[in-house]
Design a protein around this motif. Structure first.
Motif, PDB file in Angstrom:
ATOM      1  N   SER A 196     -43.091 -32.111 -42.549  1.00  0.00           N
ATOM      2  CA  SER A 196     -43.994 -32.865 -43.420  1.00  0.00           C
ATOM      3  C   SER A 196     -43.561 -34.332 -43.427  1.00  0.00           C
ATOM      4  O   SER A 196     -42.422 -34.651 -43.048  1.00  0.00           O
ATOM      5  N   PRO A 197     -44.449 -35.241 -43.885  1.00  0.00           N
ATOM      6  CA  PRO A 197     -44.016 -36.644 -44.025  1.00  0.00           C
ATOM      7  C   PRO A 197     -42.766 -36.773 -44.901  1.00  0.00           C
ATOM      8  O   PRO A 197     -41.874 -37.579 -44.595  1.00  0.00           O
ATOM      9  N   GLU A 198     -42.670 -35.977 -45.953  1.00  0.00           N
ATOM     10  CA  GLU A 198     -41.493 -36.044 -46.833  1.00  0.00           C
ATOM     11  C   GLU A 198     -40.226 -35.622 -46.095  1.00  0.00           C
ATOM     12  O   GLU A 198     -39.169 -36.222 -46.279  1.00  0.00           O
ATOM     13  N   ALA A 199     -40.324 -34.605 -45.242  1.00  0.00           N
ATOM     14  CA  ALA A 199     -39.151 -34.158 -44.485  1.00  0.00           C
ATOM     15  C   ALA A 199     -38.729 -35.223 -43.471  1.00  0.00           C
ATOM     16  O   ALA A 199     -37.527 -35.457 -43.270  1.00  0.00           O
ATOM     17  N   ILE A 200     -39.700 -35.874 -42.840  1.00  0.00           N
ATOM     18  CA  ILE A 200     -39.380 -36.965 -41.915  1.00  0.00           C
ATOM     19  C   ILE A 200     -38.727 -38.116 -42.677  1.00  0.00           C
ATOM     20  O   ILE A 200     -37.738 -38.708 -42.221  1.00  0.00           O
ATOM     21  N   ALA A 201     -39.254 -38.433 -43.868  1.00  0.00           N
ATOM     22  CA  ALA A 201     -38.663 -39.488 -44.698  1.00  0.00           C
ATOM     23  C   ALA A 201     -37.241 -39.111 -45.124  1.00  0.00           C
ATOM     24  O   ALA A 201     -36.355 -39.975 -45.160  1.00  0.00           O
ATOM     25  N   GLU A 202     -37.005 -37.847 -45.419  1.00  0.00           N
ATOM     26  CA  GLU A 202     -35.650 -37.395 -45.777  1.00  0.00           C
ATOM     27  C   GLU A 202     -34.683 -37.606 -44.616  1.00  0.00           C
ATOM     28  O   GLU A 202     -33.544 -38.026 -44.827  1.00  0.00           O
ATOM     29  N   ASP A 203     -35.141 -37.310 -43.392  1.00  0.00           N
ATOM     30  CA  ASP A 203     -34.292 -37.546 -42.221  1.00  0.00           C
ATOM     31  C   ASP A 203     -33.977 -39.033 -42.076  1.00  0.00           C
ATOM     32  O   ASP A 203     -32.847 -39.414 -41.763  1.00  0.00           O
TER      33      ASP A 203
END
Length: 146
Positions: free
Chosen positions: A47-54
Motif C-alpha cells: 500500500s502507499p502507507e507501507a511504501i511510505a513506512e519503508d
C-alpha cells in the motif's frame, strides 16, 4: 510491472522567532515544503502507507533491505536530515504526512519552496520539474539515473 515515484518533502515552517514548528505542530496545508529526494520503486503489492513506512525507515537510518540501503546511502550523500513529523512522503498521487503516530493523508497540493538550509537541500533544477502537486511522474534525481 510499473514503478511508482516516491518524493520526499521537508517541512520548513518556522515561527516568528525562526524556530522550526513542524515537529510540534505537524503538517498543515500551506506549510512551505522543499522536495529533497525522489526515486522509483516497485509496489510489490504494498500500500502507499507501507511504501511510505519503508521510506521513513530508510531515511531515518534503519534501512530494511538492499533497495532501502541503497536509497538511504544516496539520501545521506545529499546531506539530508532525517524525516520528521510534518514532512511528507508522496507515493505516486498519495501525499502522506509524517504524524506523531502514523500518517495523515495530504489533501490538495503542497506549497513548494526552494529553501536551502542545514539538512534540507532542494533537488537540482534538472530534477525539480514539479509544481507542488503530487503527481506520479514529475522528476527524478540521482537515485533513478544510470
Amino acid at each position: 510491472m510499473t514503478g511508482v515515484t516516491v518524493s520526499i518533502w521537508h517541512n520548513v515552517t518556522r515561527d516568528q522567532a525562526g524556530r522550526h514548528t513542524a515537529p510540534l505542530d505537524g503538517f498543515t496545508p500551506g506549510d512551505p515544503m522543499v522536495r529533497v529526494f525522489t526515486y522509483q520503486t516497485l509496489p510489490r503489492g504494498r500500500s502507499p502507507e507501507a511504501i511510505a513506512e519503508d521510506a521513513f525507515a530508510a531515511f531515518n537510518d534503519h534501512p530494511r533491505d538492499d533497495e532501502t540501503t541503497r536509497l538511504s546511502r544516496l539520501y545521506y550523500q545529499r546531506r539530508l536530515r532525517w524525516l520528521s513529523v510534518g514532512d511528507v512522503v508522496a507515493v505516486g498521487e498519495a501525499g502522506l504526512a509524517v504524524g506523531h503516530v502514523g500518517w495523515t493523508l495530504v489533501r490538495g497540493g503542497l506549497n513548494e519552496v526552494r529553501t536551502d538550509e542545514h539538512g534540507t537541500h532542494p533537488l537540482p533544477p534538472d530534477a525539480q520539474r514539479g509544481t507542488g502537486r503530487l503527481p506520479s511522474q514529475e522528476g527524478q534525481d540521482d537515485a533513478t539515473r544510470d
